[in-house]
Design an enzyme around this catalytic site. Structure first.
Site, PDB file in Angstrom:
ATOM      1  N   THR A  85       0.898  -1.158  -0.086  1.00  0.00           N
ATOM      2  CA  THR A  85      -0.071  -0.063   0.111  1.00  0.00           C
ATOM      3  C   THR A  85       1.078   1.200   0.037  1.00  0.00           C
ATOM      4  OG1 THR A  85      -0.083  -0.120   2.552  1.00  0.00           O
ATOM      5  CG2 THR A  85      -1.972  -1.015   1.464  1.00  0.00           C
ATOM      6  N   LYS A 120      17.790   1.297   8.874  1.00  0.00           N
ATOM      7  CA  LYS A 120      18.280   1.053  10.480  1.00  0.00           C
ATOM      8  C   LYS A 120      19.049  -0.477  10.452  1.00  0.00           C
ATOM      9  CE  LYS A 120      14.108  -2.037  11.824  1.00  0.00           C
ATOM     10  NZ  LYS A 120      12.985  -2.113  12.711  1.00  0.00           N
ATOM     11  N   CYS A 153       7.885   2.409   6.287  1.00  0.00           N
ATOM     12  CA  CYS A 153       6.430   2.497   7.178  1.00  0.00           C
ATOM     13  C   CYS A 153       6.329   3.938   7.620  1.00  0.00           C
ATOM     14  CB  CYS A 153       6.455   1.678   8.161  1.00  0.00           C
ATOM     15  SG  CYS A 153       6.323  -0.115   7.568  1.00  0.00           S
ATOM     16  N   GLY A 164      18.966  10.539  15.759  1.00  0.00           N
ATOM     17  CA  GLY A 164      19.888   9.858  14.642  1.00  0.00           C
ATOM     18  C   GLY A 164      19.749  10.869  13.508  1.00  0.00           C
ATOM     19  N   ARG A 205       8.018  -4.599  13.299  1.00  0.00           N
ATOM     20  CA  ARG A 205       9.297  -3.807  12.939  1.00  0.00           C
ATOM     21  C   ARG A 205      10.179  -4.325  12.063  1.00  0.00           C
ATOM     22  NH1 ARG A 205      11.430  -3.164  18.892  1.00  0.00           N
ATOM     23  NH2 ARG A 205      10.606  -4.978  18.599  1.00  0.00           N
ATOM     24  N   GLU A 206      10.608  -3.939  11.050  1.00  0.00           N
ATOM     25  CA  GLU A 206      11.536  -4.725  10.159  1.00  0.00           C
ATOM     26  C   GLU A 206      12.750  -5.103  11.119  1.00  0.00           C
ATOM     27  OE1 GLU A 206      10.326  -2.654   6.076  1.00  0.00           O
ATOM     28  OE2 GLU A 206      12.464  -3.338   6.643  1.00  0.00           O
ATOM     29  N   GLY A 223      13.071   6.806   8.790  1.00  0.00           N
ATOM     30  CA  GLY A 223      12.961   6.351   7.675  1.00  0.00           C
ATOM     31  C   GLY A 223      12.344   4.944   7.415  1.00  0.00           C
ATOM     32  N   THR A 256      -1.409  -1.709   6.021  1.00  0.00           N
ATOM     33  CA  THR A 256      -1.515  -0.422   6.584  1.00  0.00           C
ATOM     34  C   THR A 256      -2.568   0.157   5.284  1.00  0.00           C
ATOM     35  OG1 THR A 256       0.508  -0.575   7.435  1.00  0.00           O
ATOM     36  CG2 THR A 256      -0.478   1.547   7.481  1.00  0.00           C
ATOM     37  N   PHE A 267      12.797   4.358  21.748  1.00  0.00           N
ATOM     38  CA  PHE A 267      12.645   5.303  20.520  1.00  0.00           C
ATOM     39  C   PHE A 267      12.856   6.699  21.347  1.00  0.00           C
ATOM     40  CE2 PHE A 267      10.138   4.346  16.596  1.00  0.00           C
ATOM     41  CZ  PHE A 267      10.640   3.280  16.867  1.00  0.00           C
TER      42      PHE A 267
HETATM   43  C1  UDX Z   1       7.873   0.896  12.368  1.00  0.00           C
HETATM   44  C2  UDX Z   1       7.069   0.546  13.496  1.00  0.00           C
HETATM   45  O1  UDX Z   1       8.113   0.818  14.582  1.00  0.00           O
HETATM   46  C3  UDX Z   1       6.563  -0.605  13.619  1.00  0.00           C
HETATM   47  O2  UDX Z   1       5.624  -0.752  14.895  1.00  0.00           O
HETATM   48  C4  UDX Z   1       5.390  -0.549  12.451  1.00  0.00           C
HETATM   49  O3  UDX Z   1       4.685  -1.796  12.258  1.00  0.00           O
HETATM   50  C5  UDX Z   1       6.300  -0.338  11.046  1.00  0.00           C
HETATM   51  O4  UDX Z   1       6.968   0.960  11.344  1.00  0.00           O
HETATM   52  P1  UDX Z   1      10.153  -0.167  11.252  1.00  0.00           P
HETATM   53  O5  UDX Z   1       9.602   0.588  10.115  1.00  0.00           O
HETATM   54  O6  UDX Z   1      10.452  -1.427  10.980  1.00  0.00           O
HETATM   55  O7  UDX Z   1       8.824  -0.082  12.142  1.00  0.00           O
HETATM   56  O8  UDX Z   1      11.154   0.776  11.738  1.00  0.00           O
HETATM   57  P2  UDX Z   1      11.380   1.291  13.233  1.00  0.00           P
HETATM   58  O9  UDX Z   1      12.268   0.289  14.225  1.00  0.00           O
HETATM   59  O10 UDX Z   1      10.181   1.557  13.730  1.00  0.00           O
HETATM   60  O11 UDX Z   1      12.355   2.520  13.014  1.00  0.00           O
HETATM   61  C6  UDX Z   1      11.926   3.592  12.031  1.00  0.00           C
HETATM   62  C7  UDX Z   1      13.068   4.600  12.048  1.00  0.00           C
HETATM   63  O12 UDX Z   1      13.274   5.101  13.117  1.00  0.00           O
HETATM   64  C8  UDX Z   1      14.263   3.967  11.557  1.00  0.00           C
HETATM   65  O13 UDX Z   1      15.016   4.955  10.449  1.00  0.00           O
HETATM   66  C9  UDX Z   1      15.235   3.929  12.980  1.00  0.00           C
HETATM   67  O14 UDX Z   1      16.735   3.903  12.794  1.00  0.00           O
HETATM   68  C10 UDX Z   1      14.716   5.334  13.523  1.00  0.00           C
HETATM   69  N1  UDX Z   1      14.851   5.216  15.005  1.00  0.00           N
HETATM   70  C11 UDX Z   1      14.232   4.392  15.501  1.00  0.00           C
HETATM   71  C12 UDX Z   1      15.591   6.276  15.586  1.00  0.00           C
HETATM   72  O15 UDX Z   1      16.328   7.056  14.944  1.00  0.00           O
HETATM   73  N2  UDX Z   1      15.676   6.354  17.042  1.00  0.00           N
HETATM   74  C13 UDX Z   1      15.131   5.234  17.718  1.00  0.00           C
HETATM   75  O16 UDX Z   1      15.288   5.416  18.925  1.00  0.00           O
HETATM   76  C14 UDX Z   1      14.398   4.395  17.058  1.00  0.00           C
HETATM   77  C1  UDX Z   2       3.666  -3.635   2.285  1.00  0.00           C
HETATM   78  C2  UDX Z   2       4.088  -2.379   2.986  1.00  0.00           C
HETATM   79  O1  UDX Z   2       5.431  -2.181   3.185  1.00  0.00           O
HETATM   80  C3  UDX Z   2       3.491  -2.330   4.327  1.00  0.00           C
HETATM   81  O2  UDX Z   2       3.678  -1.174   4.840  1.00  0.00           O
HETATM   82  C4  UDX Z   2       1.936  -2.501   4.165  1.00  0.00           C
HETATM   83  O3  UDX Z   2       1.315  -2.798   5.694  1.00  0.00           O
HETATM   84  C5  UDX Z   2       1.768  -4.002   3.700  1.00  0.00           C
HETATM   85  O4  UDX Z   2       2.398  -4.115   2.269  1.00  0.00           O
HETATM   86  P1  UDX Z   2       5.561  -5.453   2.372  1.00  0.00           P
HETATM   87  O5  UDX Z   2       5.369  -6.866   2.737  1.00  0.00           O
HETATM   88  O6  UDX Z   2       6.687  -4.790   2.979  1.00  0.00           O
HETATM   89  O7  UDX Z   2       4.446  -4.766   3.036  1.00  0.00           O
HETATM   90  O8  UDX Z   2       5.407  -5.097   0.900  1.00  0.00           O
HETATM   91  P2  UDX Z   2       6.395  -6.034  -0.078  1.00  0.00           P
HETATM   92  O9  UDX Z   2       7.904  -6.490   0.611  1.00  0.00           O
HETATM   93  O10 UDX Z   2       6.825  -5.114  -1.212  1.00  0.00           O
HETATM   94  O11 UDX Z   2       5.725  -7.161  -0.515  1.00  0.00           O
HETATM   95  C6  UDX Z   2       4.461  -7.269  -1.216  1.00  0.00           C
HETATM   96  C7  UDX Z   2       4.343  -8.506  -1.920  1.00  0.00           C
HETATM   97  O12 UDX Z   2       3.178  -8.583  -2.624  1.00  0.00           O
HETATM   98  C8  UDX Z   2       5.398  -8.692  -3.150  1.00  0.00           C
HETATM   99  O13 UDX Z   2       6.248  -9.901  -2.966  1.00  0.00           O
HETATM  100  C9  UDX Z   2       4.539  -8.403  -4.208  1.00  0.00           C
HETATM  101  O14 UDX Z   2       5.027  -9.151  -5.560  1.00  0.00           O
HETATM  102  C10 UDX Z   2       3.297  -8.997  -3.806  1.00  0.00           C
HETATM  103  N1  UDX Z   2       2.105  -8.643  -4.753  1.00  0.00           N
HETATM  104  C11 UDX Z   2       1.920  -7.316  -4.985  1.00  0.00           C
HETATM  105  C12 UDX Z   2       1.014  -9.734  -4.953  1.00  0.00           C
HETATM  106  O15 UDX Z   2       1.318 -10.836  -4.676  1.00  0.00           O
HETATM  107  N2  UDX Z   2      -0.005  -9.237  -5.685  1.00  0.00           N
HETATM  108  C13 UDX Z   2      -0.186  -7.897  -6.106  1.00  0.00           C
HETATM  109  O16 UDX Z   2      -1.225  -7.460  -6.517  1.00  0.00           O
HETATM  110  C14 UDX Z   2       0.880  -6.997  -5.769  1.00  0.00           C
END
Ligand code: UDX
Ligand code: UDX
Length: 436
Positions: free
Chosen positions: A96, A326, A265, A258, A159-160, A262, A131, A254
């Protein structure tokens, strides 16, 4: 605990984690994707994303016959020549991405809904895991046009880099649906996890995800702004945030400054909530300010590096430690490290970068950075070394050896990751964020 027949559409970070974890809970899961190469790799047990524990869960699920992979959603829901009992729950885990003006692009969700609506067995439940904007469950129900099929919102909070852990140890399960029985059937899938479960309406469930992610982004922007204020007041942001974090209403998590936040999400979800608010005629200056604060961080980091190399970056060699958004992930999507790299390159710096999660160049993302195999290659002849991603291994580097290959013993540490005393003993000058 009921064992359910589950189809997961989309086998990416979210879908593969969801499918493998649901299989580990005992359910029978078929994961579908449109990417034939990805399906072939997964059938060979080859998991091409860096998620600790995921390859093991995929192998375990396949070996137990609880996890399989097929090409295309139709094959997951109405397999040709099927003898199995019909699928009961269909998870939509397709992308999405941020579309025009920040709104979430629902094209993939809509495409899958069109593709499967005539195949869904009576009484099955379609679950929006992705999402999605508030109102998507209602829209999906319209697209499906099936009164005998419920649509449920069940947002992921993964979280990734810790997706498996987060799935199997959730802080909470949120399920949104106006049909109580459908919501309860989805909640029951997770019953073995024993997590707090919120059953609510679809709109509230969809908004919870954005509300939580945007709150996390606001918390990070607040810390990054506090770091800049600390620099002007001669205070130390590490001490200030430690002092803040003892308050349980704030918490220590959190609160690390930094180069900006990024990933795939937070940026997407903050822009989407701005767009959702605009569309609802609601001005959200608090969220807008968090975005503005985040956008200025890369420029702040470039200014630190420029000062560290004497005031001009033209022709300077800069060694980057970290390219991913990250530590613990291989994801370069919306990486602040790459935003800083682009700023340095724009002023004429020559960049070499090393990242444990990025072993080779990625076209369109690492362009302009010579991707190195190790830290020494990134540090060689560097006029400055810049830490951009908080990989733990960067704390244990052989700084005396790096001092021998660097042209200039200067480190700019945008994550306050390193121990300044260790660097100073190796002859380096250390510049952090928000510190003396
Ligand atoms: C986030 C949310 O945490 C998660 O709950 C949601 O489902 C998806 O989005 P993610 O995108 O994997 O998860 O990354 P996250 O661990 O949240 O970090 C986001 C960014 O914030 C990164 O660039 C990370 O480096 C930065 N960060 C995080 C900081 O700069 N400082 C911190 O203390 C924590
Ligand atoms: C994504 C977003 O990153 C996340 O924020 C959201 O909550 C869910 O969608 P993510 O799993 O990270 O999650 O996406 P991505 O890693 O790009 O995987 C999506 C998968 O869906 C790909 O493997 C793509 O080939 C597949 N896809 C896409 C289908 O199977 N059918 C479609 O029509 C479009």
């Amino acid at each position: 605990m009921f064992v359910r027949r589950i189809a997961v559409i989309g086998a990416g970070y979210v879908g593969l984690t969801t499918g493998a974890c649901l299989a580990s809970l005992g359910h029978r899961v078929v994961c579908a994707d449109v990417d034939a190469a990805k399906i072939a790799r997964l059938r060979d047990g080859d998991v091409d994303i860096l998620e600790p524990g995921l390859p093991e869960l995929v192998a375990e699920g396949m070996a137990a016959g609880r996890l399989s992979f097929v090409l295309g959603a139709r094959e997951a829901i109405a397999p040709v020549g099927a003898v199995e009992e019909p699928v009961e729950v269909v998870f939509l885990c397709v992308p999405t991405p941020m579309g025009e003006g920040g709104a979430a692009d629902l094209a993939a969700v809509e495409a899958v809904a069109h593709e499967v609506r005539d195949l869904l067995p009576r009484g099955c439940v379609v679950v929006n895991k992705s999402t999605v904007p508030v109102g998507t469950a209602a829209r999906t129900r319209q697209l499906l046009g099936r009164r005998d099929v419920a649509v449920v919102s069940n947002p992921e909070f993964l979280r990734e880099g810790s997706a498996v852990h987060d799935f199997l140890n959730p802080d909470r399960i949120v399920v949104g649906c106006d049909q109580q029985d459908a919501a309860e059937r989805v909640a029951a899938l997770y019953s073995r996890l024993g997590a707090p479960t919120l059953l609510t309406d679809a709109a509230s469930s969809e908004l919870v995800k954005y509300a939580a992610n945007c709150f996390l982004a606001m918390k990070l922007s607040y810390v990054n702004a506090m770091a800049e204020l600390c620099e002007r007041l001669g205070a130390d942001v590490g001490e200030v945030t430690e002092g803040m974090g003892y308050d349980r209403r704030i918490g220590q998590a959190f609160l690390k400054p930094g180069p900006g936040w990024g990933g795939s999400c937070l940026p997407k979800d903050t822009h989407a909530l701005m767009q959702i608010s605009d569309a609802a005629g609601f001005e959200f200056p608090l969220l807008d300010a968090s975005l503005q604060t985040n956008q200025r961080q890369s420029g702040r980091m470039v200014a630190k590096v420029r000062a560290a190399v004497g005031g001009s970056l033209a022709g300077k060699r800069i060694g980057l430690l970290g390219l991913t958004f990250k530590a613990g992930t291989d994801d370069l999507r919306d990486s602040p490290a790459l935003a800083v790299a682009a700023g340095l390159r724009a002023e004429g710096a020559e960049l070499t970068g090393f990242d444990p999660g990025c072993p080779a160049p990625v076209a369109g993302l690492t362009d302009g950075v010579a991707v190195a195999d190790d830290v020494m290659a990134a540090a060689k002849d560097a006029d400055a070394i810049v830490v951009l991603t908080e990989w733990p291994e960067f704390r244990a580097l052989d700084w005396p050896a790096l001092a021998r290959v660097a042209a200039n013993r200067t480190v700019v540490d945008t994550r306050n990751l390193l121990d300044p005393d260790v660097l100073r003993r190796a002859g380096f000058s250390w510049v952090g964020v928000g510190s003396r």
